[in-house]
Design a protein around this motif. Structure first.
Motif, PDB file in Angstrom:
ATOM      1  N   ALA A 153       0.832  -1.205   0.000  1.00 15.40           N
ATOM      2  CA  ALA A 153       0.000   0.000   0.000  1.00 15.40           C
ATOM      3  C   ALA A 153       0.867   1.256   0.000  1.00 15.40           C
ATOM      4  O   ALA A 153       0.586   2.216  -0.726  1.00 15.40           O
ATOM      5  CB  ALA A 153      -0.931  -0.003   1.211  1.00 15.40           C
ATOM      6  N   GLU A 154       1.930   1.236   0.804  1.00 13.17           N
ATOM      7  CA  GLU A 154       2.826   2.410   0.840  1.00 13.17           C
ATOM      8  C   GLU A 154       3.449   2.632  -0.535  1.00 13.17           C
ATOM      9  O   GLU A 154       3.531   3.759  -1.022  1.00 13.17           O
ATOM     10  CB  GLU A 154       3.922   2.212   1.898  1.00 13.17           C
ATOM     11  CG  GLU A 154       4.829   3.420   2.097  1.00 13.17           C
ATOM     12  CD  GLU A 154       5.997   3.456   1.120  1.00 13.17           C
ATOM     13  OE1 GLU A 154       6.431   4.562   0.769  1.00 13.17           O
ATOM     14  OE2 GLU A 154       6.466   2.390   0.673  1.00 13.17           O
ATOM     15  N   ALA A 155       3.881   1.527  -1.163  1.00 10.14           N
ATOM     16  CA  ALA A 155       4.485   1.646  -2.487  1.00 10.14           C
ATOM     17  C   ALA A 155       3.493   2.259  -3.470  1.00 10.14           C
ATOM     18  O   ALA A 155       3.837   3.164  -4.242  1.00 10.14           O
ATOM     19  CB  ALA A 155       4.949   0.279  -2.980  1.00 10.14           C
ATOM     20  N   ALA A 156       2.236   1.797  -3.422  1.00 11.24           N
ATOM     21  CA  ALA A 156       1.221   2.315  -4.345  1.00 11.24           C
ATOM     22  C   ALA A 156       0.970   3.794  -4.078  1.00 11.24           C
ATOM     23  O   ALA A 156       0.915   4.606  -5.006  1.00 11.24           O
ATOM     24  CB  ALA A 156      -0.074   1.517  -4.215  1.00 11.24           C
ATOM     25  N   LEU A 157       0.821   4.169  -2.794  1.00  7.24           N
ATOM     26  CA  LEU A 157       0.557   5.569  -2.464  1.00  7.24           C
ATOM     27  C   LEU A 157       1.726   6.459  -2.873  1.00  7.24           C
ATOM     28  O   LEU A 157       1.536   7.549  -3.414  1.00  7.24           O
ATOM     29  CB  LEU A 157       0.282   5.717  -0.964  1.00  7.24           C
ATOM     30  CG  LEU A 157      -1.096   5.260  -0.510  1.00  7.24           C
ATOM     31  CD1 LEU A 157      -1.217   5.348   1.000  1.00  7.24           C
ATOM     32  CD2 LEU A 157      -2.175   6.104  -1.175  1.00  7.24           C
ATOM     33  N   SER A 158       2.947   6.000  -2.604  1.00 14.39           N
ATOM     34  CA  SER A 158       4.113   6.804  -2.965  1.00 14.39           C
ATOM     35  C   SER A 158       4.246   6.888  -4.477  1.00 14.39           C
ATOM     36  O   SER A 158       4.644   7.915  -5.025  1.00 14.39           O
ATOM     37  CB  SER A 158       5.376   6.211  -2.359  1.00 14.39           C
ATOM     38  OG  SER A 158       5.325   6.314  -0.959  1.00 14.39           O
ATOM     39  N   TYR A 159       3.905   5.794  -5.174  1.00 14.07           N
ATOM     40  CA  TYR A 159       3.920   5.810  -6.632  1.00 14.07           C
ATOM     41  C   TYR A 159       2.967   6.882  -7.151  1.00 14.07           C
ATOM     42  O   TYR A 159       3.275   7.606  -8.095  1.00 14.07           O
ATOM     43  CB  TYR A 159       3.524   4.435  -7.180  1.00 14.07           C
ATOM     44  CG  TYR A 159       3.281   4.419  -8.659  1.00 14.07           C
ATOM     45  CD1 TYR A 159       4.344   4.388  -9.553  1.00 14.07           C
ATOM     46  CD2 TYR A 159       1.993   4.453  -9.170  1.00 14.07           C
ATOM     47  CE1 TYR A 159       4.123   4.402 -10.917  1.00 14.07           C
ATOM     48  CE2 TYR A 159       1.764   4.468 -10.530  1.00 14.07           C
ATOM     49  CZ  TYR A 159       2.831   4.436 -11.399  1.00 14.07           C
ATOM     50  OH  TYR A 159       2.610   4.460 -12.747  1.00 14.07           O
ATOM     51  N   LEU A 160       1.805   7.006  -6.498  1.00 14.17           N
ATOM     52  CA  LEU A 160       0.809   7.990  -6.926  1.00 14.17           C
ATOM     53  C   LEU A 160       1.162   9.395  -6.471  1.00 14.17           C
ATOM     54  O   LEU A 160       0.492  10.355  -6.821  1.00 14.17           O
ATOM     55  CB  LEU A 160      -0.565   7.614  -6.360  1.00 14.17           C
ATOM     56  CG  LEU A 160      -1.197   6.347  -6.933  1.00 14.17           C
ATOM     57  CD1 LEU A 160      -2.458   5.992  -6.156  1.00 14.17           C
ATOM     58  CD2 LEU A 160      -1.523   6.519  -8.405  1.00 14.17           C
ATOM     59  N   GLY A 161       2.227   9.516  -5.657  1.00 13.46           N
ATOM     60  CA  GLY A 161       2.631  10.838  -5.187  1.00 13.46           C
ATOM     61  C   GLY A 161       1.943  11.245  -3.896  1.00 13.46           C
ATOM     62  O   GLY A 161       2.028  12.389  -3.474  1.00 13.46           O
ATOM     63  N   LEU A 162       1.221  10.292  -3.262  1.00 11.95           N
ATOM     64  CA  LEU A 162       0.493  10.625  -2.041  1.00 11.95           C
ATOM     65  C   LEU A 162       1.245  10.191  -0.787  1.00 11.95           C
ATOM     66  O   LEU A 162       0.862  10.522   0.318  1.00 11.95           O
ATOM     67  CB  LEU A 162      -0.889   9.964  -2.044  1.00 11.95           C
ATOM     68  CG  LEU A 162      -1.825  10.404  -3.164  1.00 11.95           C
ATOM     69  CD1 LEU A 162      -3.099   9.581  -3.162  1.00 11.95           C
ATOM     70  CD2 LEU A 162      -2.161  11.877  -3.033  1.00 11.95           C
ATOM     71  N   GLY A 163       2.319   9.424  -0.955  1.00 11.40           N
ATOM     72  CA  GLY A 163       3.057   8.916   0.203  1.00 11.40           C
ATOM     73  C   GLY A 163       4.311   9.713   0.460  1.00 11.40           C
ATOM     74  O   GLY A 163       4.255  10.931   0.638  1.00 11.40           O
ATOM     75  N   ALA A 164       5.451   9.001   0.472  1.00 10.35           N
ATOM     76  CA  ALA A 164       6.733   9.646   0.753  1.00 10.35           C
ATOM     77  C   ALA A 164       6.985  10.800  -0.223  1.00 10.35           C
ATOM     78  O   ALA A 164       6.750  10.678  -1.416  1.00 10.35           O
ATOM     79  CB  ALA A 164       7.857   8.619   0.640  1.00 10.35           C
ATOM     80  N   GLN A 165       7.447  11.924   0.315  1.00 11.58           N
ATOM     81  CA  GLN A 165       7.759  13.094  -0.507  1.00 11.58           C
ATOM     82  C   GLN A 165       9.280  13.261  -0.586  1.00 11.58           C
ATOM     83  O   GLN A 165       9.982  12.910   0.348  1.00 11.58           O
ATOM     84  CB  GLN A 165       7.141  14.350   0.111  1.00 11.58           C
ATOM     85  CG  GLN A 165       5.634  14.280   0.261  1.00 11.58           C
ATOM     86  CD  GLN A 165       4.918  14.202  -1.077  1.00 11.58           C
ATOM     87  OE1 GLN A 165       5.224  14.932  -2.007  1.00 11.58           O
ATOM     88  NE2 GLN A 165       3.975  13.269  -1.191  1.00 11.58           N
ATOM     89  N   PRO A 166       9.777  13.810  -1.691  1.00  9.82           N
ATOM     90  CA  PRO A 166      11.219  14.040  -1.765  1.00  9.82           C
ATOM     91  C   PRO A 166      11.657  14.957  -0.619  1.00  9.82           C
ATOM     92  O   PRO A 166      10.886  15.823  -0.231  1.00  9.82           O
ATOM     93  CB  PRO A 166      11.407  14.730  -3.120  1.00  9.82           C
ATOM     94  CG  PRO A 166      10.050  15.072  -3.616  1.00  9.82           C
ATOM     95  CD  PRO A 166       9.068  14.268  -2.843  1.00  9.82           C
ATOM     96  N   PRO A 167      12.841  14.795  -0.073  1.00 12.17           N
ATOM     97  CA  PRO A 167      13.916  13.909  -0.530  1.00 12.17           C
ATOM     98  C   PRO A 167      13.839  12.500   0.043  1.00 12.17           C
ATOM     99  O   PRO A 167      14.774  11.730  -0.160  1.00 12.17           O
ATOM    100  CB  PRO A 167      15.161  14.624   0.007  1.00 12.17           C
ATOM    101  CG  PRO A 167      14.702  15.258   1.275  1.00 12.17           C
ATOM    102  CD  PRO A 167      13.265  15.616   1.074  1.00 12.17           C
ATOM    103  N   MET A 168      12.749  12.158   0.749  1.00 13.43           N
ATOM    104  CA  MET A 168      12.646  10.813   1.296  1.00 13.43           C
ATOM    105  C   MET A 168      12.591   9.791   0.155  1.00 13.43           C
ATOM    106  O   MET A 168      11.881   9.993  -0.825  1.00 13.43           O
ATOM    107  CB  MET A 168      11.394  10.689   2.161  1.00 13.43           C
ATOM    108  CG  MET A 168      11.284   9.346   2.864  1.00 13.43           C
ATOM    109  SD  MET A 168       9.748   9.225   3.807  1.00 13.43           S
ATOM    110  CE  MET A 168      10.246   9.986   5.330  1.00 13.43           C
ATOM    111  N   VAL A 169      13.371   8.735   0.288  1.00  8.86           N
ATOM    112  CA  VAL A 169      13.416   7.721  -0.754  1.00  8.86           C
ATOM    113  C   VAL A 169      12.357   6.668  -0.472  1.00  8.86           C
ATOM    114  O   VAL A 169      12.166   6.268   0.666  1.00  8.86           O
ATOM    115  CB  VAL A 169      14.796   7.029  -0.773  1.00  8.86           C
ATOM    116  CG1 VAL A 169      14.858   6.041  -1.913  1.00  8.86           C
ATOM    117  CG2 VAL A 169      15.894   8.057  -0.893  1.00  8.86           C
ATOM    118  N   SER A 170      11.618   6.262  -1.499  1.00  8.36           N
ATOM    119  CA  SER A 170      10.662   5.174  -1.341  1.00  8.36           C
ATOM    120  C   SER A 170      10.657   4.380  -2.626  1.00  8.36           C
ATOM    121  O   SER A 170      10.788   4.937  -3.719  1.00  8.36           O
ATOM    122  CB  SER A 170       9.266   5.741  -1.051  1.00  8.36           C
ATOM    123  OG  SER A 170       8.274   4.906  -1.601  1.00  8.36           O
TER     124      SER A 170
END
Lengths: 313, 268
Positions: B199-216
């Motif tokens: 789920a985190e991967a999907a959210l970050s892929y959509l731009g809703l999760g981890a924000q730069p500069p955090m790596v995901s």
């Protein structure tokens, strides 16, 4: 049976009502409103207030909720602030992409899962079973959007068999279908992994029951006993999971549409979120959650029709 | 090799990678080095470099940290609230049990990712909101499981004996119910951990999760997708990392279930 169905339908209506209230509350209680976003940071408080009044945003929470629900029940989904047009036709156009996509994916998932699940259960412990279980374990681990990207890499970038994204519209049905093949595969095959495991384990359970021995003793062939007796008995859990999966299929469609740049509901939600077009987001979320709740109720009723024991629950 | 051991090894590698990234990565994971962008895998860059010259191997290591963190907190939220609600429902019964179960059924019908999208879109994208959303979606899973398993324990004679000896419902819940339902809870937690990483991967892929500069890993895939024609290899490694972690956790969950339930082991 009828009273069971009636009870389930009452719960359905209550759930839908509750869901709409939560979705509405979640987005309405936000700081800031559509009027501020539309006018930008430089707008004076007076102009924001005037626009908010025009859009009906200054009405109390309850009144806005009731007018939203009341309108929705009459087929009026409200006005989009960003597009400045009625929402219903806007969503209708997007559904022409999302609905065929999910149906296509569900078809792939069900077809693959039934074939592979029956095959694996029939050959339990043999190499065919182990291979299918191994593949399904992989399918569970692979994110659908990555699978989509890999499909694009292979079939669009390398072999140029399918488009890498976009949707030409239904004017050319063949091109439209072609554009949906990769997205539906990405969505469906990953779902098939879960359904295959459920089908297999439900069938293995049913195959071990006493009635199977009776069926064989009556002279039915193994294959015939499997299709006539084991599969119908394994159906309720398979149906229940398939129904629950419908929800991940819908959520998955939102992601997959973004992978393949398909102009469906998922893309609309994202655009509306960044535009703070709250009503559109609310309508879309309800439209995505509604069928899930509907399908789950339908599955419960069908499962109870097949298996009378479930009606007591 | 059995599934339990295989799963434990994969999860062990994931944890080691996360710990290692805290102390050492070949390059700082967010360090931009444009002259060396799209470097092929070599001794200098084991897995090559991405569109901004960031070292992919360093990013993968740092991504393990984020995935683990999200999994631990999201499952923690689910276990914390879900087990409490489930225990409450099983011990108190009556309308409270009804209410908890109805609410869980409702939450189940709501696609978890949709909930996450709704939450992150409302309260802004970011890793914290993503974790909360995934955690909230976990609560009904554990509430339902705890109630069902707890109810079967509460019918046992030793609970009756404890009650006859004057133990209150809270003491019984903690001394008898919780230890006896730990096994299914641990198995479920492992599976939910895997789902949380996805789920985190999907959210970050959509731009809703981890924000730069955090790596995901999810964000790396989103970046990679823009460069599919230039550097298709960039889309491979983060996906492999996700699949490896989720596969390991699922195998661990399956293995634990078999190991903790001797009846199941005999039937297979």
């Amino acid at each position: 049976m009828l009273s069971y169905a009636a009870r389930r339908l009452t719960i359905l209506v209550a759930t839908l009502g509750f869901a709409s209230l939560i979705v509405f509350a979640a987005l309405e209680v936000l700081p800031g409103n559509a009027a501020e976003t539309m006018l930008g940071a430089s707008a004076t408080p007076e102009t924001v207030a005037a626009l908010a009044h025009k859009l009906g945003l200054d009405q109390p929470f309850g009144a806005r909720y009731l007018s939203w629900i009341g309108g929705a029940l009459h087929g009026d989904l409200g006005q989009s602030y960003a597009y400045n047009s009625p929402i219903a036709p806007l969503i209708g156009a997007k559904l022409a992409v999302t609905l065929p996509l999910t149906a296509f994916a569900m078809l792939i998932a069900a077809g693959v899962a039934l074939t592979a699940g029956v095959y694996a259960a029939d050959r339990r412990g043999k190499s065919g079973d182990l291979a299918i279980m191994g593949f399904s374990q992989l399918g569970l681990a692979i994110p659908n959007f990555w699978f989509g990207i890999l499909l694009v890499l292979t079939f669009a970038v390398r072999w140029r068999l399918f488009p890498s994204g976009g949707f030409p519209g239904w004017g050319d049905p063949l091109a439209a279908l072609k554009a949906l093949v990769l997205p539906a595969l990405a969505l469906g095959l990953v779902q098939a992994a879960i359904l295959t495991r459920v089908t297999r384990s439900a069938l293995v359970e049913a195959l071990g029951e006493d009635f199977m021995r009776t069926a064989r003793a009556k002279g039915l062939t193994r294959r015939r006993a499997l299709w006539r007796h084991a599969l119908p008995n394994a159906a309720p859990p398979i149906l229940t999971i398939a129904g629950l999966q419908f929800s991940s299929l819908i959520a998955g469609a939102v992601v997959i549409e973004n992978v393949f740049v398909l102009p469906g509901l998922g893309r609309l939600i994202f655009q509306s979120i960044s535009n703070r077009d709250v009503l559109v987001v609310e309508d879309c979320v309800m439209l995505l959650a509604g069928p899930v709740i509907l399908v789950n109720t339908g599955v419960d009723i069908v499962a109870a029709a097949i298996d009378p024991r479930l009606r007591a629950a | 090799m059995n599934t339990l051991r295989l799963g434990a090894i994969c999860v062990g590698v994931l944890i080691l990678a996360a710990l290692l990234s805290l102390m050492w990565t070949p390059y700082p994971p967010a360090a931009i080095d444009v002259p060396h962008r799209f470097a092929l895998p070599s001794a200098a860059h084991w897995l090559g470099s991405d569109s901004l010259g960031r070292d992919v191997a360093s990013e993968i290591l740092a991504g393990a940290r984020v995935s683990l963190l999200v999994g631990v907190i999201a499952v923690g939220i689910g276990v914390g609230f879900g087990v409490a609600l489930g225990l409450l429902a099983a011990s108190v019964k009556g309308w409270l049990e009804d209410a908890v179960m109805k609410a869980s059924d409702f939450a189940f019908a709501f696609p978890a990712l949709l909930l996450a999208i709704l939450l992150t879109s409302t309260y802004g994208p970011g890793i914290v909101n993503a974790i909360i959303a995934i955690g909230v979606a976990n609560v009904p899973v554990f509430a339902k499981l705890t109630r069902a398993a707890g109810n079967s324990v509460l019918e046992r004679e030793y609970v009756l004996a404890a009650r006859a000896a004057g133990r209150g419902p809270t003491a019984i819940a903690f001394e008898h119910v919780l230890p006896n339902i730990a096994a299914p809870l641990i198995v479920q937690a492992t599976i939910q951990f895997a789902i949380a990483i996805l789920a985190e991967a999907a959210l970050s892929y959509l731009g809703l999760g981890a924000q730069p500069p955090m790596v995901s890993w999810g964000r790396m895939l989103a970046d990679a997708q823009t460069w599919l024609y230039t550097a298709p290899r960039l889309a491979v490694f983060p996906g492999l990392a996700i699949a490896f972690s989720v596969l390991g956790l699922n195998l661990l969950g399956d293995g634990l279930r078999d190991a903790l339930d001797p009846k199941l082991r005999a039937r297979r």
